[in-house]
Design a protein around this motif. Structure first.
Motif, short mmCIF file in Angstrom:
data_model
loop_
_atom_site.label_atom_id
_atom_site.label_comp_id
_atom_site.label_asym_id
_atom_site.label_seq_id
_atom_site.Cartn_x
_atom_site.Cartn_y
_atom_site.Cartn_z
N ASN A 74 0.83 -1.22 0.00
CA ASN A 74 0.00 0.00 0.00
C ASN A 74 0.86 1.27 0.00
N SER A 75 1.94 1.22 -0.79
CA SER A 75 2.85 2.37 -0.96
C SER A 75 3.62 2.71 0.31
N HIS A 76 3.71 1.80 1.26
CA HIS A 76 4.50 2.01 2.47
C HIS A 76 5.50 0.88 2.63
N ALA A 96 8.75 2.67 9.45
CA ALA A 96 8.71 3.99 10.07
C ALA A 96 8.90 3.93 11.58
N LEU A 97 8.82 2.74 12.17
CA LEU A 97 9.00 2.63 13.62
C LEU A 97 10.44 2.98 14.00
N LYS A 98 10.58 3.81 15.02
CA LYS A 98 11.89 4.21 15.51
C LYS A 98 12.25 3.42 16.76
N ASN A 99 13.51 3.50 17.12
CA ASN A 99 13.99 2.74 18.28
C ASN A 99 13.81 3.55 19.56
N GLN A 106 2.31 5.12 11.64
CA GLN A 106 1.56 6.31 11.24
C GLN A 106 0.48 6.01 10.22
N TYR A 107 0.45 4.77 9.71
CA TYR A 107 -0.52 4.40 8.68
C TYR A 107 -1.22 3.11 9.05
N SER A 108 -2.49 3.03 8.71
CA SER A 108 -3.28 1.84 9.00
C SER A 108 -2.99 0.74 8.00
N LEU A 109 -3.02 -0.48 8.48
CA LEU A 109 -2.92 -1.67 7.65
C LEU A 109 -3.54 -2.80 8.44
N VAL A 200 -3.45 -1.21 13.12
CA VAL A 200 -2.32 -1.94 12.57
C VAL A 200 -2.43 -3.40 13.02
N MET A 201 -1.41 -4.21 12.71
CA MET A 201 -1.49 -5.63 13.02
C MET A 201 -0.23 -6.12 13.73
#
Length: 259
Positions: A74-76, A96-99, A106-109, A200-201
């Motif tokens: 989905n473009s991510h 996109a998750l940082k440590n 930041q986006y739904s899936l 998210v999942m």
């Protein structure tokens, strides 16, 4: 007469086996596995972008960048954590998750992004005999509200300042409090004036999805979620037919057409 019949049956079986092996080989060409970072075995149906075109399917193409294997959905971008060829799952983490303890997607899936069954689903057969179709990931829902509340269903994320929405004038009436829940969400779980921010999942095996701590939620996000390629549409099947993957007694992947 019986001897001739037996020989004829044996000959027919040998011809059938040879045809099946030839068909399987033509659609599963022998290619050396690729590797990238923590993923040492990237093989059929997967391929790296730079692999020969006859290796794997373009629908299962992965990218190796700075020794990190990634996949676009989905473009991510999502980082590949593992590929399990025995249960036909690939485990992914939002790139996109940082440590840090307060970094969230930041986006739904979620499951409704995979209802077309190709190239991935969130369901796979967990047992071979009998085969039981089960989901390999569960949702995590982030909700924001204009007021705080105590709940046995939600966990609060308020200590993460960037996840609490507040206006610059510090008016408490415009402040948003955020909560998170692992597992399916009922309509009655969402309070008045609250809104669902993202879904998210994760495939993390929670012992108890209720009253989770923020660190447990964070750990489940870093673990990632699994997608299955067990059910696929393949060129080796007749048009508009589905193919099912399975492992034979030698551990080789085989395709079976759904009639």
């Amino acid at each position: 007469m019986l001897g001739e019949t037996f020989l004829l049956e044996c000959l027919s079986s040998l011809i059938l086996i040879q045809l099946l092996q030839t068909s399987s080989a033509s659609h599963n060409p022998q290619c050396d596995p690729s590797a990238c970072g923590r993923i040492p075995n990237i093989s059929y149906p997967f391929r790296l972008r730079e692999d020969p075109k006859h290796c794997g399917y373009s629908s299962y193409e992965l990218v190796c960048d700075n020794n990190i294997t990634s996949l676009d959905l989905n473009s991510h971008k999502y980082h590949v954590q593992a590929i399990n060829y025995h249960n036909f799952t690939i485990r992914l983490v939002d790139a996109a998750l940082k440590n840090d303890s307060c970094s969230f997607p930041q986006y739904s899936l979620f499951r409704y992004n995979f209802t077309n069954n190709f190239p991935y689903t969130i369901s796979s057969y967990k047992q071979r005999k009998p085969r039981i179709l089960a989901e390999v990931a569960l949702p995590i829902t982030f909700v924001s509200c204009p007021y705080p509340f105590n709940s046995s269903v939600f966990s609060e994320t308020a200590r993460c300042s960037h996840k609490v929405y507040a206006s610059n004038d510090s008016n408490s009436s415009t402040r948003r409090y955020t909560y998170v829940k692992a597992g399916d969400l009922n309509v009655t779980d969402v309070r008045d004036m609250c809104s669902i921010d993202i879904i998210v999942m994760t495939s993390w095996p929670f012992k108890d999805a209720n009253n989770l701590s923020l660190s447990e939620i964070r750990g489940s996000l870093l673990y990632g979620f699994e997608l299955s390629w067990f059910t696929v549409n393949s060129s080796i099947c007749k048009k508009e037919k589905s193919c099912y993957l399975d492992v034979d007694e030698r551990g080789s992947i085989q395709y079976y057409s759904k009639s």
